[in-house]
Design a protein around this motif. Structure first.
Motif, PDB file in Angstrom:
ATOM      1  N   PRO A  41       8.186 -26.871 -26.286  1.00  0.00           N
ATOM      2  CA  PRO A  41       7.351 -27.338 -25.172  1.00  0.00           C
ATOM      3  C   PRO A  41       5.981 -26.670 -25.105  1.00  0.00           C
ATOM      4  O   PRO A  41       5.215 -26.923 -24.178  1.00  0.00           O
ATOM      5  CB  PRO A  41       8.185 -26.953 -23.950  1.00  0.00           C
ATOM      6  CG  PRO A  41       8.897 -25.703 -24.375  1.00  0.00           C
ATOM      7  CD  PRO A  41       9.207 -25.894 -25.842  1.00  0.00           C
ATOM      8  N   VAL A  42       5.663 -25.814 -26.086  1.00  0.00           N
ATOM      9  CA  VAL A  42       4.409 -25.047 -26.047  1.00  0.00           C
ATOM     10  C   VAL A  42       3.443 -25.557 -27.115  1.00  0.00           C
ATOM     11  O   VAL A  42       3.791 -25.622 -28.295  1.00  0.00           O
ATOM     12  CB  VAL A  42       4.656 -23.543 -26.238  1.00  0.00           C
ATOM     13  CG1 VAL A  42       3.343 -22.784 -26.189  1.00  0.00           C
ATOM     14  CG2 VAL A  42       5.621 -23.022 -25.187  1.00  0.00           C
ATOM     15  N   TRP A  67       2.158 -24.552 -21.908  1.00  0.00           N
ATOM     16  CA  TRP A  67       3.611 -24.730 -21.821  1.00  0.00           C
ATOM     17  C   TRP A  67       3.913 -25.824 -20.810  1.00  0.00           C
ATOM     18  O   TRP A  67       3.613 -25.686 -19.618  1.00  0.00           O
ATOM     19  CB  TRP A  67       4.267 -23.408 -21.405  1.00  0.00           C
ATOM     20  CG  TRP A  67       5.762 -23.492 -21.212  1.00  0.00           C
ATOM     21  CD1 TRP A  67       6.624 -24.398 -21.764  1.00  0.00           C
ATOM     22  CD2 TRP A  67       6.567 -22.609 -20.428  1.00  0.00           C
ATOM     23  NE1 TRP A  67       7.913 -24.150 -21.373  1.00  0.00           N
ATOM     24  CE2 TRP A  67       7.910 -23.054 -20.544  1.00  0.00           C
ATOM     25  CE3 TRP A  67       6.289 -21.486 -19.632  1.00  0.00           C
ATOM     26  CZ2 TRP A  67       8.959 -22.410 -19.890  1.00  0.00           C
ATOM     27  CZ3 TRP A  67       7.331 -20.859 -18.989  1.00  0.00           C
ATOM     28  CH2 TRP A  67       8.648 -21.317 -19.126  1.00  0.00           C
ATOM     29  N   THR A  68       4.500 -26.920 -21.281  1.00  0.00           N
ATOM     30  CA  THR A  68       4.947 -27.986 -20.398  1.00  0.00           C
ATOM     31  C   THR A  68       6.351 -27.634 -19.935  1.00  0.00           C
ATOM     32  O   THR A  68       7.341 -27.883 -20.636  1.00  0.00           O
ATOM     33  CB  THR A  68       4.927 -29.348 -21.111  1.00  0.00           C
ATOM     34  OG1 THR A  68       3.604 -29.614 -21.592  1.00  0.00           O
ATOM     35  CG2 THR A  68       5.350 -30.468 -20.163  1.00  0.00           C
ATOM     36  N   VAL A  69       6.447 -27.035 -18.750  1.00  0.00           N
ATOM     37  CA  VAL A  69       7.734 -26.569 -18.234  1.00  0.00           C
ATOM     38  C   VAL A  69       8.638 -27.755 -17.944  1.00  0.00           C
ATOM     39  O   VAL A  69       9.810 -27.786 -18.314  1.00  0.00           O
ATOM     40  CB  VAL A  69       7.532 -25.709 -16.977  1.00  0.00           C
ATOM     41  CG1 VAL A  69       8.868 -25.204 -16.455  1.00  0.00           C
ATOM     42  CG2 VAL A  69       6.590 -24.548 -17.281  1.00  0.00           C
ATOM     43  N   ASN A  70       8.105 -28.746 -17.234  1.00  0.00           N
ATOM     44  CA  ASN A  70       8.808 -30.000 -16.979  1.00  0.00           C
ATOM     45  C   ASN A  70       7.745 -31.047 -16.661  1.00  0.00           C
ATOM     46  O   ASN A  70       6.548 -30.795 -16.812  1.00  0.00           O
ATOM     47  CB  ASN A  70       9.841 -29.858 -15.852  1.00  0.00           C
ATOM     48  CG  ASN A  70       9.248 -29.280 -14.577  1.00  0.00           C
ATOM     49  OD1 ASN A  70       8.181 -29.703 -14.125  1.00  0.00           O
ATOM     50  ND2 ASN A  70       9.923 -28.280 -14.006  1.00  0.00           N
ATOM     51  N   LEU A 127       5.364 -29.506 -13.833  1.00  0.00           N
ATOM     52  CA  LEU A 127       4.768 -28.167 -13.907  1.00  0.00           C
ATOM     53  C   LEU A 127       4.296 -27.843 -15.316  1.00  0.00           C
ATOM     54  O   LEU A 127       5.039 -28.018 -16.285  1.00  0.00           O
ATOM     55  CB  LEU A 127       5.787 -27.120 -13.449  1.00  0.00           C
ATOM     56  CG  LEU A 127       5.348 -25.649 -13.524  1.00  0.00           C
ATOM     57  CD1 LEU A 127       4.173 -25.384 -12.586  1.00  0.00           C
ATOM     58  CD2 LEU A 127       6.528 -24.736 -13.189  1.00  0.00           C
ATOM     59  N   THR A 128       3.049 -27.354 -15.419  1.00  0.00           N
ATOM     60  CA  THR A 128       2.524 -26.820 -16.676  1.00  0.00           C
ATOM     61  C   THR A 128       1.949 -25.436 -16.427  1.00  0.00           C
ATOM     62  O   THR A 128       1.466 -25.130 -15.333  1.00  0.00           O
ATOM     63  CB  THR A 128       1.436 -27.726 -17.275  1.00  0.00           C
ATOM     64  OG1 THR A 128       0.345 -27.830 -16.358  1.00  0.00           O
ATOM     65  CG2 THR A 128       1.969 -29.097 -17.607  1.00  0.00           C
ATOM     66  N   ALA A 129       1.994 -24.596 -17.459  1.00  0.00           N
ATOM     67  CA  ALA A 129       1.432 -23.247 -17.392  1.00  0.00           C
ATOM     68  C   ALA A 129       0.541 -23.044 -18.616  1.00  0.00           C
ATOM     69  O   ALA A 129       0.915 -23.425 -19.731  1.00  0.00           O
ATOM     70  CB  ALA A 129       2.540 -22.201 -17.352  1.00  0.00           C
ATOM     71  N   THR A 130      -0.634 -22.458 -18.404  1.00  0.00           N
ATOM     72  CA  THR A 130      -1.597 -22.290 -19.489  1.00  0.00           C
ATOM     73  C   THR A 130      -2.124 -20.865 -19.516  1.00  0.00           C
ATOM     74  O   THR A 130      -2.516 -20.317 -18.473  1.00  0.00           O
ATOM     75  CB  THR A 130      -2.785 -23.258 -19.326  1.00  0.00           C
ATOM     76  OG1 THR A 130      -2.321 -24.594 -19.243  1.00  0.00           O
ATOM     77  CG2 THR A 130      -3.752 -23.130 -20.495  1.00  0.00           C
ATOM     78  N   LEU A 149      -1.609 -22.433 -13.432  1.00  0.00           N
ATOM     79  CA  LEU A 149      -0.340 -23.074 -13.081  1.00  0.00           C
ATOM     80  C   LEU A 149      -0.674 -24.356 -12.339  1.00  0.00           C
ATOM     81  O   LEU A 149      -1.376 -24.336 -11.331  1.00  0.00           O
ATOM     82  CB  LEU A 149       0.512 -22.171 -12.204  1.00  0.00           C
ATOM     83  CG  LEU A 149       0.897 -20.816 -12.796  1.00  0.00           C
ATOM     84  CD1 LEU A 149       1.619 -19.958 -11.757  1.00  0.00           C
ATOM     85  CD2 LEU A 149       1.769 -20.988 -14.037  1.00  0.00           C
ATOM     86  N   TYR A 199       0.937 -27.935 -10.661  1.00  0.00           N
ATOM     87  CA  TYR A 199       2.151 -28.618 -10.190  1.00  0.00           C
ATOM     88  C   TYR A 199       1.761 -29.947  -9.551  1.00  0.00           C
ATOM     89  O   TYR A 199       0.899 -29.977  -8.668  1.00  0.00           O
ATOM     90  CB  TYR A 199       2.891 -27.735  -9.177  1.00  0.00           C
ATOM     91  CG  TYR A 199       4.245 -28.284  -8.767  1.00  0.00           C
ATOM     92  CD1 TYR A 199       5.336 -28.192  -9.635  1.00  0.00           C
ATOM     93  CD2 TYR A 199       4.428 -28.890  -7.527  1.00  0.00           C
ATOM     94  CE1 TYR A 199       6.577 -28.690  -9.269  1.00  0.00           C
ATOM     95  CE2 TYR A 199       5.671 -29.383  -7.147  1.00  0.00           C
ATOM     96  CZ  TYR A 199       6.740 -29.276  -8.033  1.00  0.00           C
ATOM     97  OH  TYR A 199       7.957 -29.791  -7.678  1.00  0.00           O
TER      98      TYR A 199
END
Length: 416
Positions: free
Chosen positions: A350-351, A379-382, A385-388, A412, A414
């Protein structure tokens, strides 16, 4: 009359929506205006986008390091389509929720490096659109994204997005040809919602023309003319207003030859409107991309030329996307800019990971400005939600003109 403030944009879009609902093909005797409005609301949608960003800037030009902890909250309301008519209203709020050791351009903290994210609330978009077959007309405050956003974009990396007040017409003339024309009388810039040390808005008569021709599905030729005529503002200098007036004309090709992607462009820009400048500067781009062994490789050579001591300007572009994430070349140097870069991408589950190297030098001399390394892990958590994690590290070589600068981000996002 320009949409001078957000409530005005809302009133204009609402009035236009009512007018188009009354006159749209679907609003007949059996479908009264009241019923049409009810149907538009019932079939509409609401979305909430929350983006938290922690940003740091460490520049040798300052004794202090900038740090910003900001939350951008975006509420988007979209109506259902009634007789081909839809409307959208979008409100943004930018708020500090932690450390605020940075120069937002309007908070007076000039002892810190700039992070151009003023706090405030405004209507980001407020428009009504009519679609009929291959024709679409959009009136009000809206995004205008053209081509690869090299000249006309929305600057989405900044928290206060750049949007445009005006009328946009799009026509899909069969499968091969599309035409896009926009008249804009106000540009809502990232420095708003209220004027600070930079204008929050630019007023003027601006025209964006773009025509795409697809001879085959894998090949696109685009011709464009972007005509900027920015008016003077009493409290700001010509460099901040009228000298951003220009006319840019160009042609671009994008295509795929087997596994190799090619993008090439050539353009010229001249002063326009009430600009005090006098120049004709060229623009060139060649970019190649290809996959190999699970990696994606890209390389490009881009030139923003100069003439009479004035570098080609792209004040409406998605600037952070080009010339490095450390943002050292959002304004083209007076001796122009050559940017040669190469990047490598890889997806691990997912990254998505990106690494890029830039080499910068003057276009009209042998001056080497410096180099930069850009790194990102997304990172596509779901699905919501994404985190960069992201960084741009600029190493200056022309020490009399640039300084070493490092920027880093944690983001982050959402969506509901």
């Amino acid at each position: 009359m320009p949409f001078a403030r957000a409530p005005s944009a809302l009133r204009c879009a609402r009035s236009a929506a009512l007018m188009l609902l009354l006159t749209s093909p679907g609003a007949g005797a059996e479908d009264a205006p009241g019923n049409a409005l009810v149907s538009a609301i019932q079939e509409g949608s609401a979305q909430l986008d929350l983006r938290y960003r922690y940003e740091t800037v460490d520049s040798d030009s300052f004794d202090k390091r900038a740090r910003a902890s900001l939350l951008r909250s975006r509420l988007t309301l979209t109506t259902g389509a009634v007789g081909g008519v839809t409307a959208l209203f979008e409100v943004d709020n930018v708020a500090g929720i932690g450390v605020d050791d940075f120069n937002s351009t309007d908070n007076g903290k000039s002892e810190f490096p700039t992070i151009a994210d003023p706090e405030g609330t405004e209507f980001n978009q407020a428009w009504v659109a009519l679609s009929n077959g291959g024709f679409n007309a959009t009136l009000g405050r809206q995004r205008v994204l053209l081509g690869e956003m090299r000249f006309i974009g929305s600057k989405p990396w900044r928290n206060n997005e750049q949007t445009y007040d005006g009328l946009r017409l799009r026509w899909q003339a069969g499968s091969a040809l599309s035409i896009d024309a926009s008249y804009v009388n106000q540009i809502n810039r990232i420095f708003g919602p209220e004027d600070g040390t930079n204008p929050a808005d630019w007023h003027g008569d601006n025209l964006f023309l773009n025509a795409e021709y697809r001879p085959t599905p894998n090949h696109t030729i685009t011709a464009f003319a972007y005509l900027l005529d920015v008016e003077a503002q009493r409290t700001f200098t010509a460099a901040q207003t009228v000298n951003n007036s220009s006319s840019s004309y160009g042609i671009e090709y994008q295509g795929a030859l087997s596994a190799v992607e090619l993008r090439a462009a050539v353009a010229t820009q001249v002063d326009a409107g009430a600009s005090e400048l006098n120049y004709r500067a060229p623009y060139y781009l060649v970019e190649l991309g290809a996959p190999w062994a699970g990696f994606g490789f890209r390389a490009a050579y881009e030139v923003l030329g100069t003439d009479n001591g004035v570098g080609l300007a792209t004040p409406l572009a998605n600037g952070h996307r080009y010339q490095g994430w450390a943002d050292q070349f959002l304004a083209t140097p007076q001796d122009g800019l050559e940017d040669a870069w190469i990047s490598v991408d890889r997806t691990l589950g997912p990254v998505a990971i990106t690494a890029r190297y830039h080499s910068f030098r003057a276009e009209s001399s042998s001056t080497v400005f410096g180099s930069e390394v850009d790194l990102q892990a997304l990172w596509t958590v779901n699905e919501r939600l994404t985190a960069t994690l992201k960084a741009g590290l600029f190493n200056a070589e022309a020490a009399d003109r640039f300084t070493d600068t490092t920027k880093a981000w944690l983001v982050l996002q959402y969506r509901i």
